[in-house]
Design a protein around this motif. Sequence first.
Motif, PDB file in Angstrom:
ATOM      1  N   MET A 174      13.017  26.621  26.544  1.00 30.75           N
ATOM      2  CA  MET A 174      11.614  26.345  26.241  1.00 30.75           C
ATOM      3  C   MET A 174      10.951  27.581  25.646  1.00 30.75           C
ATOM      4  N   LEU A 175       9.948  27.336  24.809  1.00 31.64           N
ATOM      5  CA  LEU A 175       9.134  28.405  24.229  1.00 31.64           C
ATOM      6  C   LEU A 175       7.717  28.266  24.759  1.00 31.64           C
ATOM      7  N   LEU A 176       7.224  29.321  25.402  1.00 32.85           N
ATOM      8  CA  LEU A 176       5.883  29.332  25.985  1.00 32.85           C
ATOM      9  C   LEU A 176       5.004  30.262  25.160  1.00 32.85           C
ATOM     10  N   LEU A 177       4.017  29.694  24.461  1.00 34.84           N
ATOM     11  CA  LEU A 177       3.112  30.460  23.617  1.00 34.84           C
ATOM     12  C   LEU A 177       1.773  30.612  24.326  1.00 34.84           C
ATOM     13  N   VAL A 178       1.401  31.841  24.622  1.00 35.26           N
ATOM     14  CA  VAL A 178       0.126  32.138  25.272  1.00 35.26           C
ATOM     15  C   VAL A 178      -0.762  32.852  24.258  1.00 35.26           C
ATOM     16  N   GLY A 179      -1.915  32.273  23.969  1.00 38.72           N
ATOM     17  CA  GLY A 179      -2.833  32.874  23.009  1.00 38.72           C
ATOM     18  C   GLY A 179      -3.531  31.815  22.182  1.00 38.72           C
ATOM     19  N   ASP A 180      -4.623  32.212  21.568  1.00 38.33           N
ATOM     20  CA  ASP A 180      -5.365  31.352  20.651  1.00 38.33           C
ATOM     21  C   ASP A 180      -5.393  32.018  19.286  1.00 38.33           C
ATOM     22  N   GLY A 181      -5.754  31.238  18.278  1.00 37.43           N
ATOM     23  CA  GLY A 181      -5.882  31.827  16.954  1.00 37.43           C
ATOM     24  C   GLY A 181      -5.859  30.799  15.861  1.00 37.43           C
ATOM     25  N   SER A 182      -6.090  31.277  14.655  1.00 36.64           N
ATOM     26  CA  SER A 182      -6.243  30.390  13.495  1.00 36.64           C
ATOM     27  C   SER A 182      -4.953  29.681  13.100  1.00 36.64           C
ATOM     28  N   TYR A 183      -3.818  30.161  13.599  1.00 37.46           N
ATOM     29  CA  TYR A 183      -2.520  29.597  13.212  1.00 37.46           C
ATOM     30  C   TYR A 183      -2.061  28.475  14.137  1.00 37.46           C
ATOM     31  N   ALA A 184      -2.866  28.147  15.131  1.00 35.59           N
ATOM     32  CA  ALA A 184      -2.427  27.199  16.163  1.00 35.59           C
ATOM     33  C   ALA A 184      -2.059  25.837  15.587  1.00 35.59           C
ATOM     34  N   SER A 185      -2.913  25.273  14.734  1.00 32.49           N
ATOM     35  CA  SER A 185      -2.648  23.931  14.206  1.00 32.49           C
ATOM     36  C   SER A 185      -1.395  23.932  13.336  1.00 32.49           C
ATOM     37  N   GLU A 186      -1.186  24.999  12.559  1.00 33.44           N
ATOM     38  CA  GLU A 186       0.020  25.087  11.728  1.00 33.44           C
ATOM     39  C   GLU A 186       1.265  25.180  12.599  1.00 33.44           C
ATOM     40  N   LEU A 187       1.197  25.905  13.691  1.00 33.53           N
ATOM     41  CA  LEU A 187       2.344  26.022  14.591  1.00 33.53           C
ATOM     42  C   LEU A 187       2.666  24.683  15.250  1.00 33.53           C
ATOM     43  N   ARG A 188       1.650  23.932  15.587  1.00 32.70           N
ATOM     44  CA  ARG A 188       1.893  22.600  16.164  1.00 32.70           C
ATOM     45  C   ARG A 188       2.577  21.683  15.148  1.00 32.70           C
ATOM     46  N   ARG A 189       2.134  21.744  13.908  1.00 33.66           N
ATOM     47  CA  ARG A 189       2.774  20.931  12.864  1.00 33.66           C
ATOM     48  C   ARG A 189       4.225  21.362  12.658  1.00 33.66           C
ATOM     49  N   LEU A 190       4.445  22.673  12.708  1.00 33.41           N
ATOM     50  CA  LEU A 190       5.802  23.177  12.527  1.00 33.41           C
ATOM     51  C   LEU A 190       6.711  22.730  13.669  1.00 33.41           C
ATOM     52  N   ALA A 191       6.216  22.778  14.890  1.00 35.07           N
ATOM     53  CA  ALA A 191       7.021  22.329  16.040  1.00 35.07           C
ATOM     54  C   ALA A 191       7.411  20.864  15.898  1.00 35.07           C
ATOM     55  N   LEU A 192       6.482  20.048  15.386  1.00 36.71           N
ATOM     56  CA  LEU A 192       6.775  18.631  15.151  1.00 36.71           C
ATOM     57  C   LEU A 192       7.831  18.473  14.069  1.00 36.71           C
ATOM     58  N   ALA A 193       7.679  19.235  12.984  1.00 35.63           N
ATOM     59  CA  ALA A 193       8.627  19.133  11.877  1.00 35.63           C
ATOM     60  C   ALA A 193      10.016  19.611  12.274  1.00 35.63           C
TER      61      ALA A 193
END
Length: 387
Positions: A232-251
């Motif tokens: 598992m990958l646990l990402l702690v933090g907020d920022g402008s890249y969050a939505s792009e990272l979620r899309r990437l995880a889905l892809a």
Amino acid sequence: MTHGSSPRTLIVTNDFPPRQGGIETFVRELADRFPPDEVVVFTSMPSPVTAESTPGQSFPYPVIRHRVRTLLPTPQVTTHAAAVARRYGCDRVWFGAAAPLGLMAGRLRRTTDIRTAVATTHGHEVWWARTPGARAMLRRIGTEVDALTWLSASTRRPIEAALAPGTRTARLVPGVDTTTFHPCLDGGPVRARYGLGRRPVILCAARLVPRKGQDTLVKALPWIRRVLPDAMLLLVGDGSYASELRRLALAEGVVNSVVFAGGHPHHALPSFYAAADAFAMPCRTRRRGLEVEGLGIVYLEAAASGLPVLAGDSGGAPDAVREGETGYVVDGRSVAATADRLIRLLRNPGLAREMGVKGRHWVQTEWGWDSSYATLAGLLQPEGAAE
């Protein structure tokens, strides 16, 4: 107002709690080491979201907030800073981040009793050093302060190249409280909260921005899960890249294997380190060398917590890892190298533990906040003053 004969330092910074990040930790930890009656902080207002997420913070010294979200060296802000300096009898100033607030130094000297000024560089000043107009302003900051500090050799070189000959510079690095960050904490509550169970966990605690390399971790996760299917990958933090990272995880087909835990105050981070098996932040230099990692205090916190560390090769990040001893340094753009090193760590718990032990010892002996405070206090001492 009379404050006696004790010296008093004005800290001018945008990077102060409840804002979260490495520079915020740096400034807060050093501010906390001043005698409370010998320091006052002048800073900006937090965003409503940040303030709401960390209510009720108090400090043993005055914290004066100018009513803007970001301090800039404008006449209005400088006038307010000067008024604070006069009100509290400050005779020295520390700029928690040199650019651009260090541009206030000259006027503060002329309009207050401030005699000594120190400005600290992190990573973003490298951009200033390499950009013509900003380079001239960084050079001016160097001429108006008594010392400009740097974090690592990689950031020192371009910054010093932009300064006037004879500008005094010094190394000032962050530290880690090893009584707070240590390997004996229970990570069970965090694992339970995020449904991690007993699975191998890779932690990255950092702002979600492209430079930090969370996208490389997401892309590496399918490779890792071919060998360790429950990783598992646990990402702690907020920022402008969050939505792009979620899309990437889905892809990438790992959306159910990436936990977005959001931002958390600094005091909550030890429990996240305790829940992990390895720490990784494969940062990379961006924008043709203008955007670099200054150092990366999270690497040191992870090492103090007994974790092996994987760092990117940007800026001063390699200075926070002993290659092959406390962890690994990789090309932050290389998915293959990132996956290879993390697989090596997760498949060899004995190796990971050995690196964690060595990392904690290294942090305990060479990365103390008290020694960093002593360095800063020495730089703030007026030239010729009695020790």
